[in-house]
Design an enzyme around this catalytic site. Sequence first.
Site, PDB file in Angstrom:
ATOM      1  N   CYS A   5      -8.945   5.411  15.812  1.00 38.65           N
ATOM      2  CA  CYS A   5      -8.077   6.183  14.914  1.00 38.65           C
ATOM      3  C   CYS A   5      -8.868   7.216  14.114  1.00 38.65           C
ATOM      4  O   CYS A   5      -8.401   8.348  13.881  1.00 38.65           O
ATOM      5  CB  CYS A   5      -7.318   5.250  13.980  1.00 38.65           C
ATOM      6  SG  CYS A   5      -8.378   4.195  12.963  1.00 38.65           S
TER       7      CYS A   5
ATOM      8  N   HIS B  67      -7.259   1.087   8.970  1.00 39.45           N
ATOM      9  CA  HIS B  67      -6.581   2.159   9.693  1.00 39.45           C
ATOM     10  C   HIS B  67      -6.764   3.472   8.928  1.00 39.45           C
ATOM     11  O   HIS B  67      -7.156   3.485   7.754  1.00 39.45           O
ATOM     12  CB  HIS B  67      -5.089   1.831   9.834  1.00 39.45           C
ATOM     13  CG  HIS B  67      -4.365   2.681  10.840  1.00 39.45           C
ATOM     14  ND1 HIS B  67      -4.883   3.014  12.071  1.00 39.45           N
ATOM     15  CD2 HIS B  67      -3.126   3.281  10.791  1.00 39.45           C
ATOM     16  CE1 HIS B  67      -4.033   3.753  12.735  1.00 39.45           C
ATOM     17  NE2 HIS B  67      -2.945   3.934  11.978  1.00 39.45           N
TER      18      HIS B  67
ATOM     19  N   ASP C 226       0.314   9.650  12.619  1.00 43.24           N
ATOM     20  CA  ASP C 226      -0.370   8.362  12.878  1.00 43.24           C
ATOM     21  C   ASP C 226      -0.915   8.377  14.306  1.00 43.24           C
ATOM     22  O   ASP C 226      -0.150   8.603  15.263  1.00 43.24           O
ATOM     23  CB  ASP C 226       0.623   7.203  12.708  1.00 43.24           C
ATOM     24  CG  ASP C 226      -0.066   5.849  12.664  1.00 43.24           C
ATOM     25  OD1 ASP C 226      -1.187   5.722  13.195  1.00 43.24           O
ATOM     26  OD2 ASP C 226       0.515   4.902  12.095  1.00 43.24           O
TER      27      ASP C 226
END
Length: 605
Positions: free
Chosen positions: A385, A520, A541
């Site tokens: 991520c 995250h 996202d």
Amino acid sequence: MFTCDICGQSGLSEPDMRTHILIMHEENEYNCPICNLSGISYDELMFHIETSHSEVKPVDDSRTVCSIDKEKDLDASFQTSKLVHLEHKTVPEQKEFEVDRMEEPKPEISCSASPPSCERPFKHNINRKDESKRLMPSGAVNGHVSGTVWRQTEKTLCDNNHRGSEDNGLPSSSEESVKFDAPECPFCGRLGNSGEDLDEHVKNKHSELLETPQKGCGKQRLYPCPMCKLVFGNCQILQEHVELHLAENRAEECVLADRQFAQRLQEEEEKKRKGFEAKREHDEFQKLQQQYGLDNCGGYKQQIMNNMERAVARGQLNPAEYHRRKAEVLETLAVGEDDGRTRTSGLIRALNEYYQRNGAEIRHVYLCAEADHYHASLGDKGWGCGYRNFQMLLSSLMKMEEYKCDLHGLVIPCIPKIQAMIEEAWKDGFDPQGAAYFKNKLQGTRAWIGATEIYSLLTFLRIKCQIVDFHHPTGPSDTHPRLFEWLRQFYSSGKDAGPRLQPRVVWTNKPPIYLQHHGHSRTVIGIEERNNGTLCLLVFDPGNHEMQKLLRRDMTGVSLKMIRRFIGSMKHKQYQIVAVNGLLTMEEKNARKHASAVLTAEKVP
């Protein structure tokens, strides 16, 4: 020095005194038949009798007559003495005198000794064994005489004395003879029927007197405890005392055994607990290593190849497609450029158009400059991520005129290329602590990156940025209203990027913001200010694979749920953002490089 009270020997030390008493007085000890003197040798007994009891006159044969001074030794009841007839017994063992006071007196036997024998107390040529038998008392307790009862040999000394007087031609004299009555207790004066009765009486009634030695009449035997320094005068008391010692030792041994057993159980329990904690820590460490890509299971390339092979095995990918995709991945990795399979472009323009048509409940909406969305692929699923958010941020900077010149020739790098760029920044001197944490290696790993790595890489590329740390909640229910307010101020300040847009929708020329929280990271591309005063973030996202829905002409407010984040849904303990706000000169770059030895962030509040 010590002097023996028995024999008078002097000049003895304490050990010599003990040895002397043991050898000379205890091993072959004799007791005086007339008084209570005990613990002496035969020669000492003879000397004692000659000096203290000269009135006792022995004779040569087996019979004796004892002349005792009536005024000195006899009780008032014995002042009129009678001659006691001594019956001769044929039994070889010694017998006792038996006298019955109620019996009529028998004819007196006159026994007299010759004058030479009277002057000579004892004949020394008599066998010592025989003399000791004649003079031994009938019983003793603890080495002391138990009474005045006498045992005699087979022939009485009285008959022997009588015969001796006839042989010498001396007349016998009945006046010189001593007549005996029944035996009397020497302590209380009680008369007994026989010597055995008197012996039993003395043992039962006067044992405490017999056990206490008189001064100068022998020493009491002592019994020292073998386990302590106490000394006892009775062996039975010593035995009970030793049993107490043994009982204490057994109790101490039991207590010690119980203590050792409890200690062993405690050590085993502690060992098990430490083993369990060590195993739990090892498992958690392995999970963290796997989560952060530090488990040496390969990097992006290894993961994407394994996932494509599993897809082929499951029938999700045919072999031809597998080989074609594999060749493309290898080519992309060799060039260092992202293949664009996970990219979605035109989203910011589509959002601008939507807000122009809809959103009556929104007072203002602020959008960042144009940016592409990148989602995770088979090669970085679960850990990429941070790299994907950097691609989104870089895609926006490369389209902006302010940064395009300094980033010319730079393409959107693939994840292994981004890892190599961060390693190059470390080698240049940025963030030495982060480099040490990752051991200066990211390529070939699945290591997660965060705000500090993004900051170091952007600064290495001469892009001015800052880290803002919202280190604890500032609102009720663990919310972060200060974070939302800071982002609204960031996008609402400055000139509008799109002057043709209506004031309700502001499309700024500011790049997106990197947003990091535990586990995250996301990219903030705008913020909504509603009519009721609440704020709502618009985020990209990397875990969302359905961003193409926002490109449809018939997009509705339901589709915006995938990018909207209200204050109530942002409840992590800490948030960090990396905001870009210009370019750096070489001097500023070098200054920030030196300052990155200890990275600091602006803390809010």
